[in-house]
Design a protein around this motif. Structure first.
Motif, PDB file in Angstrom:
ATOM      1  N   PHE A 155       0.847  -1.191   0.000  1.00  0.00           N
ATOM      2  CA  PHE A 155       0.000   0.000   0.000  1.00  0.00           C
ATOM      3  C   PHE A 155       0.887   1.247   0.000  1.00  0.00           C
ATOM      4  O   PHE A 155       1.915   1.303   0.692  1.00  0.00           O
ATOM      5  N   GLY A 198      -0.966   8.648  -1.610  1.00  0.00           N
ATOM      6  CA  GLY A 198      -2.393   8.927  -1.519  1.00  0.00           C
ATOM      7  C   GLY A 198      -2.997   9.129  -2.876  1.00  0.00           C
ATOM      8  O   GLY A 198      -2.459   8.695  -3.895  1.00  0.00           O
ATOM      9  N   LYS A 247      -9.608  12.926  -6.148  1.00  0.00           N
ATOM     10  CA  LYS A 247     -10.377  11.790  -5.641  1.00  0.00           C
ATOM     11  C   LYS A 247     -11.262  11.104  -6.663  1.00  0.00           C
ATOM     12  O   LYS A 247     -11.805  10.051  -6.390  1.00  0.00           O
ATOM     13  N   ASN A 253      -4.580   4.838  -4.954  1.00  0.00           N
ATOM     14  CA  ASN A 253      -3.483   5.408  -4.179  1.00  0.00           C
ATOM     15  C   ASN A 253      -2.145   5.072  -4.808  1.00  0.00           C
ATOM     16  O   ASN A 253      -1.893   3.932  -5.175  1.00  0.00           O
ATOM     17  N   ARG A 257     -13.593   7.019   6.664  1.00  0.00           N
ATOM     18  CA  ARG A 257     -12.575   7.587   5.776  1.00  0.00           C
ATOM     19  C   ARG A 257     -11.583   8.393   6.604  1.00  0.00           C
ATOM     20  O   ARG A 257     -11.962   9.296   7.335  1.00  0.00           O
ATOM     21  N   SER A 270      -6.638  11.816   6.560  1.00  0.00           N
ATOM     22  CA  SER A 270      -5.413  12.012   5.782  1.00  0.00           C
ATOM     23  C   SER A 270      -5.671  11.694   4.312  1.00  0.00           C
ATOM     24  O   SER A 270      -4.773  11.735   3.507  1.00  0.00           O
ATOM     25  N   CYS A 271      -6.868  11.373   3.975  1.00  0.00           N
ATOM     26  CA  CYS A 271      -7.376  11.178   2.604  1.00  0.00           C
ATOM     27  C   CYS A 271      -6.735   9.985   1.892  1.00  0.00           C
ATOM     28  O   CYS A 271      -6.583   9.972   0.699  1.00  0.00           O
ATOM     29  N   ILE A 272      -6.411   8.945   2.646  1.00  0.00           N
ATOM     30  CA  ILE A 272      -5.852   7.786   1.944  1.00  0.00           C
ATOM     31  C   ILE A 272      -6.562   6.485   2.321  1.00  0.00           C
ATOM     32  O   ILE A 272      -6.999   5.764   1.442  1.00  0.00           O
ATOM     33  N   ASP A 273      -6.663   6.171   3.612  1.00  0.00           N
ATOM     34  CA  ASP A 273      -7.335   4.927   3.992  1.00  0.00           C
ATOM     35  C   ASP A 273      -8.833   5.048   3.759  1.00  0.00           C
ATOM     36  O   ASP A 273      -9.428   6.071   4.047  1.00  0.00           O
TER      37      ASP A 273
END
Lengths: 398, 139
Positions: free
Chosen positions: A332, A350, A355, A365, B34, B37-40
């Motif tokens: 990841f 990220g 998005k 990501n 969510r 940190s806008c990733i997981d």
């Protein structure tokens, strides 16, 4: 190159996150310190010497910006707090008044949030329609796809100069020509492009453009809105109050100043403007074309080294800018970033505020490396070595 | 707990997460948790029967700490009452935040007892715990 210009690079840090923000050269820091140590004063206000110095430096910075992007005149340059602020100023200060229900705005799936979310909100507020220009198989914008996306209702094309995940640079001049042939306005988010390649707003025939100081070696909290004079003149101010009014009387009569002052209500971010001015002089001293050439060469070297590692997936091999998006197979992105941080290598993991791009590339990501002229081959060699040892990643990060 | 043992428990719950699948039945409530940190980005499926957590599963993309802590927490919460679950979660959050906590109830979650020392990992380790806590408190 020019690493000695950056105090922060005296530390053992490998900074590969220039798409998020760039490092600041000592001359930018010094310009801010000088404002505090030698001539603190408000701009456009006093009749004393230090105030005059600040006035001059403030307007000089505007001239530098105008020259840097080749604006026709300096009154087309408005200082804002950054790209997001600039985009909101035009979307809600201009397009809200000049678009109507059913009008179409074209963006793409690889835009940054600041060129998507305000349009979505305007869509809800006044019923415009946000539509997408299809990306090609390399996730880039082709002229054919721009033409296909245009209808007789299209009024605006609003796209990034360079995208922040894929890293492709759009053929803005060609797209602008098509836009204007169809009575469409051209809005450009130049946040990612401004520090890496030459932008000429007249040659590219851009109607509005937004960018941030901190992604071009300047301070945070300062940005620019460029607009062609006649368009900018129709932007409704966000902030009414000091600095932007010409006069007002007790019975409620208000007369506003000319642009750009009208759009800079309140005491501006003076040290930010001065720092941005210093950053632009710094970039020009090195030469934007030299920066562009060096960064492209460095990226090609990085790609050639990553290609030798069969456990790495690179998602944007082909693009010719400063951005590389990749993953270690089966790891990841955030875990890779934490692993690299053990070796003081700073990367971003990220979706990079894009998005809706995962609808397009099916990878939500990635690890992003965004290069700058102060990066070098030694840093890339270190990265490659650390990646080569990534079979130990769990031992290192857990 | 020995470093190697901790690592192997964390990795096992990441690579072989037994509760990582979508639960589609009507009895499941889906919550998305969510990370700021806008990733997981994990979806959690909870089946509450009266006051008891009958089953939980999860699906989504996240880092090793997020996935592993989610899997361990979920296994621990299944079969517990709402009050027992909240007690476990509260003590887990206290542990991550480096406050006094009840070690007895955390079982395998103790592998994260030094995660609080890595500030960038705190959000990953508490993502699901906070999501489930909010759900339980509101139901």
């Amino acid at each position: 190159m020019n690493r000695e210009d950056f105090e922060i690079l005296r530390k053992t840090i490998v900074y590969f996150d220039n798409g998020a923000t760039t490092l600041k050269p000592n001359v930018v820091r010094d310009s801010i310190l000088k404002y505090y140590d030698e001539y603190t004063a408000n701009a456009h206000r006093g009749d004393y010497k230090t105030s005059a110095i600040v006035d001059n430096l403030y307007e000089e910075a505007r001239e530098k910006v105008a020259k840097f992007i080749n604006a026709k005149e300096k009154s087309e340059i408005v200082f804002t707090s950054g790209t997001t602020n600039s985009m909101n100023m035009i979307i809600f200060g201009y397009f809200k008044d000049n678009l109507k229900e059913g009008d179409e705005v074209l963006i793409t799936l690889s835009e940054h949030a600041s060129n998507i979310v305000p349009w979505f909100i305007l869509e809800k507020e006044i019923g415009i329609k946000v539509k997408y220009i299809d990306l090609d198989n390399k996730h880039e914008v082709s002229i054919d796809n721009v033409k296909k996306a245009i209808t007789d209702k299209t009024k605006v094309i609003s796209i990034a100069m360079t995208t922040n995940v894929v890293g492709d640079t759009r053929p803005i001049k060609e797209i602008s020509k098509i836009a204007h042939d169809n009575n469409i306005l051209m809005v450009v988010d130049a946040a990612q492009g401004i520090a890496h390649s030459k932008i000429d707003v007249q040659n590219m025939d851009i109607d509005f453009m937004a960018f941030s100081g901190h992604k071009m070696y300047g301070p945070t909290g300062i940005g620019v809105l460029y607009g062609k004079f006649d368009l900018l003149d129709k932007v409704t101010p966000f902030n009414y109050g000091g600095g932007m009014n010409a006069m007002f009387t007790k019975d409620g009569y208000v007369e506003l100043r000319e642009i750009p002052t009208r759009l800079e209500g309140g005491t501006p971010n003076i040290e930010g403007v001065l720092g941005l001015g210093a950053a632009i002089s710094y970039i020009e001293d090195i030469g934007i074309d030299k920066i562009n050439k060096y960064e492209k060469e460095l990226r090609r070297y990085l790609i050639s080294e990553l290609d030798k590692l069969d456990f790495i997936d690179v998602y944007n091999r082909e693009v010719d800018t400063n951005i590389v998006a990749f993953n270690i197979k089966g790891v990841f992105a955030q875990d890779t970033a934490v692993y690299l941080d053990k070796y003081n290598i700073c990367v971003r993991a990220g979706n990079h505020c894009a998005k809706i791009l995962d609808n397009e590339i099916n990878i939500s990501n990635t690890v992003r490396i965004s290069l700058s002229f102060y990066n070098n081959k030694e840093e890339i060699d270190l990265l490659i070595n650390v990646l080569k040892n990534s079979e130990n990643i769990w031992k290192e990060i857990l | 707990m020995d470093r190697d043992l901790k690592r192997s428990i964390i990795l096992d719950n990441y690579q072989n997460a037994n509760k990582k699948y979508i639960s589609n039945g009507d009895e499941f409530t889906k919550i998305n948790t969510r990370n700021v940190s806008c990733i997981d980005n994990l979806d959690i499926y909870i089946d509450m029967d009266n006051n008891i957590i009958k089953d939980i599963s999860f699906e989504g993309e996240a880092c090793v700490i997020s996935i592993s802590s989610t899997n361990i927490l979920i296994n621990l919460l299944i079969g517990k009452s709402k009050e027992e679950a909240l007690y476990i979660i509260d003590n887990y959050l206290k542990m991550i935040n480096e406050e006094e906590y009840d070690k007895e109830v955390l079982k395998e979650l103790l592998v994260f007892d030094d995660t609080g020392k890595q500030p960038s990992r705190i959000k990953c380790a508490t993502l699901t715990a906070n999501g489930i806590k909010k759900f339980l408190e509101n139901n």
